[in-house]
Scaffold this motif. Structure first.
Motif, short mmCIF file in Angstrom:
data_model
loop_
_atom_site.label_atom_id
_atom_site.label_comp_id
_atom_site.label_asym_id
_atom_site.label_seq_id
_atom_site.Cartn_x
_atom_site.Cartn_y
_atom_site.Cartn_z
N ILE A 1 30.53 29.36 42.27
CA ILE A 1 30.01 30.73 42.23
C ILE A 1 30.66 31.62 43.29
CG2 ILE A 1 27.97 29.92 43.54
CD1 ILE A 1 27.52 32.74 41.14
N HIS A 2 31.21 32.74 42.82
CA HIS A 2 31.87 33.73 43.70
C HIS A 2 30.81 34.64 44.31
CE1 HIS A 2 34.28 37.34 44.65
NE2 HIS A 2 35.32 36.53 44.69
N PRO A 3 31.02 35.11 45.54
CA PRO A 3 30.06 36.05 46.14
C PRO A 3 30.04 37.39 45.40
CG PRO A 3 31.58 35.16 47.79
CD PRO A 3 32.11 34.76 46.46
N PHE B 1 34.75 30.02 47.30
CA PHE B 1 34.61 30.62 48.63
C PHE B 1 35.62 31.75 48.81
CE2 PHE B 1 34.67 31.26 53.12
CZ PHE B 1 33.42 30.91 53.56
N CYS B 2 35.16 32.98 48.52
CA CYS B 2 36.03 34.14 48.70
C CYS B 2 35.93 34.57 50.16
CB CYS B 2 35.61 35.27 47.77
SG CYS B 2 36.69 36.72 47.91
N MET B 3 36.97 34.23 50.93
CA MET B 3 36.95 34.61 52.35
C MET B 3 36.83 36.12 52.49
SD MET B 3 39.84 32.18 54.09
CE MET B 3 39.80 30.39 53.94
N VAL C 1 39.02 28.24 47.06
CA VAL C 1 39.05 29.34 48.02
C VAL C 1 39.87 30.52 47.50
CG1 VAL C 1 39.89 30.02 50.32
CG2 VAL C 1 38.76 27.79 50.02
N HIS C 2 39.32 31.73 47.71
CA HIS C 2 40.10 32.96 47.62
C HIS C 2 40.43 33.35 49.05
CE1 HIS C 2 38.31 34.72 43.59
NE2 HIS C 2 39.00 33.59 43.40
N MET C 3 41.70 33.47 49.37
CA MET C 3 42.04 33.83 50.75
C MET C 3 42.58 35.25 50.81
SD MET C 3 43.96 31.63 53.61
CE MET C 3 43.74 32.07 55.34
N ARG C 4 41.74 36.14 51.26
CA ARG C 4 42.14 37.52 51.55
C ARG C 4 41.22 38.01 52.65
NH1 ARG C 4 38.32 41.26 49.67
NH2 ARG C 4 36.98 40.42 48.05
N ASP C 5 41.51 39.18 53.18
CA ASP C 5 40.65 39.68 54.26
C ASP C 5 40.49 41.19 54.15
OD1 ASP C 5 38.97 39.57 56.41
OD2 ASP C 5 40.47 38.93 57.87
N ASP D 1 45.43 33.37 46.59
CA ASP D 1 45.16 34.64 47.25
C ASP D 1 44.02 35.29 46.47
OD1 ASP D 1 46.44 35.58 44.94
OD2 ASP D 1 48.26 36.15 45.98
N ASP D 2 44.05 36.54 46.19
CA ASP D 2 42.96 37.16 45.43
C ASP D 2 43.51 38.50 44.99
OD1 ASP D 2 40.49 37.59 44.30
OD2 ASP D 2 39.39 37.68 46.16
N HIS D 3 42.76 39.59 45.14
CA HIS D 3 43.47 40.86 45.01
C HIS D 3 44.31 41.00 46.27
CE1 HIS D 3 39.06 41.88 45.71
NE2 HIS D 3 39.01 41.16 44.62
MN LIG Z 1 37.38 36.93 45.53
#
Ligand SMILES: [Mn+2]
Length: 333
Positions: A187-189, A227-229, A256-260, A298-300
Motif C-alpha cells: 500500500i502506497h501512502p 514505501f514511498c520515501m 520502495v519509491h525513492m524520491r524526495d 525512482d518515482d516521479h
Molecule cells: Mn510514490
C-alpha cells in the motif's frame, strides 16, 4: 543471508521495446509497471494478458517486479463503501489469482479515491520543472492532478471511521486470496499526506495509521508497504529513516519509491535526490541494515531540460544515483 536489494526502472504503462531497452542500458535488473494498459472491460485483468507482459519482460532478461495500481474504477466503490463493492471485490480477487498464475509477485495499490493532488508546478534546481503542493493554493489554483469532486459520492462526505471500515472490509476479502495466489500487496501512502481531501477522509497520511493498518486492521504476511520515501518525507514529523527502521525491522517494506521533497505538508515541492528533507545515503543504509530484500524504483522525477514526456533524463539521473548508492552501501557499510 538475505537477498540483496535490487533497483528497477518503473512508472511506465506499456512494455515497449524502447522502455525495456532503456532499462537494460541503464543497468537495472527489473521493471515495475504503473497502471499497465491491459484490456479491462470486465473490471479485472485476465491471465493471458498478464502472462504476455511477464513473458515479454522475461525475454529481455528483466525481472517483472510488480504491477502498481489497477485502474481506480476496479475498486472505487470498495474504497467508498458504495453499492456494487462486492462485485468489484470479486473481480479484484480474480486479478490477484491471475497475477499469481502468471508469476507476477507483487501488486502495489493505494487508498486514494480522488487521486494524487498537486497544485501548479514549480521550478527547482537550475530551472527543472517539479511537482508541488501548497494547501493555500487548493481553492484558487487549478489542480494539476487529482479529482476535486467525486460525482459517484453525490455530495456525501466520507469520515475516517467509515474509511477504516471500508478498508477493513476490502482487505479481509482480498488478502486471503493474495496469500493463496502467492501475490503480495503493498500500500502506497496518500499523496499529499493530509487527513482529508475534497470531503474524503485519508488513512495513509501518518506513521501511526500505517502501524494501525499493518498491525491491527489488515495484518498478513502478504501485506506490506509500498514505501514511498517522497510521501513519508512530505508528512508532518517526517522521520523517513525512523519509519524505514520501524517497518523494515518487521519485514513490512515490500518495495520502495525513492524520491524526495523540500518542505512538508501543508506546502512542499519535489526535488532531486540529495537536496531534499532526508539523506539518501542514510536511507539506503537503513534499508540494508534492516535486511530489505526487495526492489527500489525512482518515482516521479524532475523534468530536465529537453526532457521527454516521460522524463527519460530525469529517470536516468535518479536511477543511476540510486544504483550507485546501493553499490556504495554494500561495499562500505
Ligand atoms: Mn510514490
Amino acid at each position: 543471508m538475505t537477498e540483496r536489494m535490487r533497483v528497477a526502472l518503473g512508472q511506465f504503462n506499456e512494455m515497449t521495446h524502447e522502455r525495456l531497452t532503456f532499462a537494460k542500458q541503464i543497468g537495472v535488473s527489473g521493471v515495475q509497471m504503473n497502471t499497465p494498459l491491459l484490456p479491462d472491460e470486465d473490471g479485472y485483468w485476465k491471465y493471458e494478458d498478464l502472462k504476455r507482459i511477464k513473458d515479454r519482460c522475461d525475454s529481455y532478461g528483466l525481472r517483472l517486479e510488480a504491477l502498481e495500481n489497477t485502474p481506480s474504477r476496479f475498486y472505487n466503490k470498495a474504497m467508498l463503501g458504495l453499492p456494487g463493492r462486492d462485485e468489484q471485490i470479486e473481480n479484484y480477487q480474480k486479478t490477484l489469482r491471475n497475477m499469481g498464475k502468471a508469476g507476477i509477485p507483487m501488486l502495489g495499490y493505494n487508498w486514494m479515491p480522488n487521486g494524487v493532488w498537486r497544485t501548479p508546478h514549480k521550478k527547482g534546481r537550475a530551472g527543472v520543472t517539479v511537482t508541488s503542493f501548497d494547501s493555500a493554493e487548493i481553492d484558487s489554483a487549478p489542480l494539476v492532478a487529482g479529482v476535486r469532486t467525486l460525482d459517484i459520492l453525490e455530495g456525501r462526505t466520507i469520515s475516517h471511521d467509515e474509511m477504516w471500515e471500508n478498508y477493513r472490509y476490502f482487505t479481509q476479502a482480498v488478502l486471503p486470496v493474495a496469500e493463496e495466489a502467492g501475490v503480495k500487496m503493498a500500500i502506497h501512502p496518500d499523496d499529499p499526506p493530509v487527513p482529508e481531501l475534497g470531503g474524503v477522509a485519508h488513512l495513509f497520511y501518518s506513521f501511526e495509521n500505517y502501524k494501525k493498518a499493518m498491525e491491527e486492521v489488515a495484518p498478513s504476511p502478504n501485506h506490506g508497504i509500498e514505501f514511498c520515501m517522497g510521501c513519508f518525507s512530505e508528512m508532518i514529523n517526517n522521520d523517513v529513516i525512523g519509519a524505514i527502521r520501524y517497518f523494515g525491522e518487521r519485514g513490512k517494506i515490500f518495495y520502495v519509491h525513492m524520491r524526495d521533497v523540500q518542505g512538508c505538508v501543508p506546502s512542499f515541492q519535489e526535488c532531486f535526490l540529495g537536496e531534499g528533507n532526508f539523506d539518501p545515503v542514510m536511507a539506503i543504509k537503513a534499508l540494508k541494515e534492516t535486511n530489505f530484500d526487495g526492489f527500489i524504483i525512482d518515482d516521479h522525477v524532475p523534468k530536465m531540460i529537453d526532457d521527454t514526456d516521460w522524463n527519460h533524463r530525469g529517470h536516468a539521473h535518479a536511477t543511476a544515483y540510486i544504483l550507485a548508492l546501493v553499490d556504495a552501501v554494500y561495499k562500505l557499510c
